[in-house]
Scaffold this motif. Structure first.
Motif, PDB file in Angstrom:
ATOM      1  N   UNK A 188       0.851  -1.190   0.000  1.00  0.00           N
ATOM      2  CA  UNK A 188       0.000   0.000   0.000  1.00  0.00           C
ATOM      3  C   UNK A 188       0.886   1.239   0.000  1.00  0.00           C
ATOM      4  N   UNK A 189       1.493   1.545  -1.146  1.00  0.00           N
ATOM      5  CA  UNK A 189       2.397   2.701  -1.185  1.00  0.00           C
ATOM      6  C   UNK A 189       1.634   4.024  -1.060  1.00  0.00           C
ATOM      7  N   UNK A 190       2.309   5.023  -0.503  1.00  0.00           N
ATOM      8  CA  UNK A 190       1.710   6.343  -0.399  1.00  0.00           C
ATOM      9  C   UNK A 190       2.809   7.393  -0.385  1.00  0.00           C
ATOM     10  N   UNK A 191       2.419   8.620  -0.665  1.00  0.00           N
ATOM     11  CA  UNK A 191       3.297   9.771  -0.568  1.00  0.00           C
ATOM     12  C   UNK A 191       2.544  10.821   0.251  1.00  0.00           C
ATOM     13  N   UNK A 192       3.278  11.510   1.127  1.00  0.00           N
ATOM     14  CA  UNK A 192       2.637  12.425   2.063  1.00  0.00           C
ATOM     15  C   UNK A 192       3.417  13.729   2.154  1.00  0.00           C
ATOM     16  N   UNK A 193       2.697  14.822   2.354  1.00  0.00           N
ATOM     17  CA  UNK A 193       3.285  16.139   2.483  1.00  0.00           C
ATOM     18  C   UNK A 193       2.559  16.871   3.611  1.00  0.00           C
TER      19      UNK A 193
END
Length: 150
Positions: free
Chosen positions: A7-12
């Motif tokens: 479950x890849x994700x990118x966060x800012x």
């Protein structure tokens, strides 16, 4: 059954202290989420292999006095479901892709009683809508609590 998944994700996130009383923060997150992917649609349970979700929001806090603060924020969470299959007839039924949107807004007060105890009262409103009729709802929530730090 057993299967490998990720479950890849990118966060800012960006937090800013505007002055000694006012702070603001914003966040954004995009992920491919494998959980919460079974839905009840038209009398059947459907499992989606792909759920893509974007979450973004803004929140702020303002200190009215050293012991009293007000806070609030709003979040928007659109999701798309694809690659679905009917769990009762997984090889026979065609399952359409679905979309869902959630909007959540909250406001509250925080009162510091002493160095150890803080009281909080908040109100939140959530609206969920989209192609999945069983997940359309409006929710109003009032929360009251006390936090103790030792």
């Amino acid at each position: 059954g057993n299967s490998d998944s990720s479950s890849p994700y990118v966060e800012f996130a960006l937090n800013s202290q505007i002055n000694s009383q006012f702070s603001i923060s914003t966040h954004a997150r995009f992920g491919i989420e494998g959980y919460d992917s079974v839905q009840f649609i038209s009398g059947n349970y459907v499992e989606y292999d792909d759920r893509q979700t974007l979450r973004f929001g803004i929140s702020a806090s303002y200190a009215i006095s050293p012991s009293l603060s007000i806070f609030g924020g709003i979040d928007y969470i659109p999701s798309s479901y694809s690659s679905g299959r009917d769990l009762q007839a997984p090889f026979l039924a065609t399952v359409p892709d679905m979309d869902e949107q959630i909007i959540e807004a909250h406001i509250g007060l925080s009162m510091k009683f002493n160095d150890r105890f803080t009281g909080t009262m908040s109100y939140s409103f959530t609206r969920s809508s989209g192609d999945i009729a069983t997940r359309d709802y409006d929710r109003n929530r009032i929360s009251v609590g006390v936090n103790a730090a030792f």
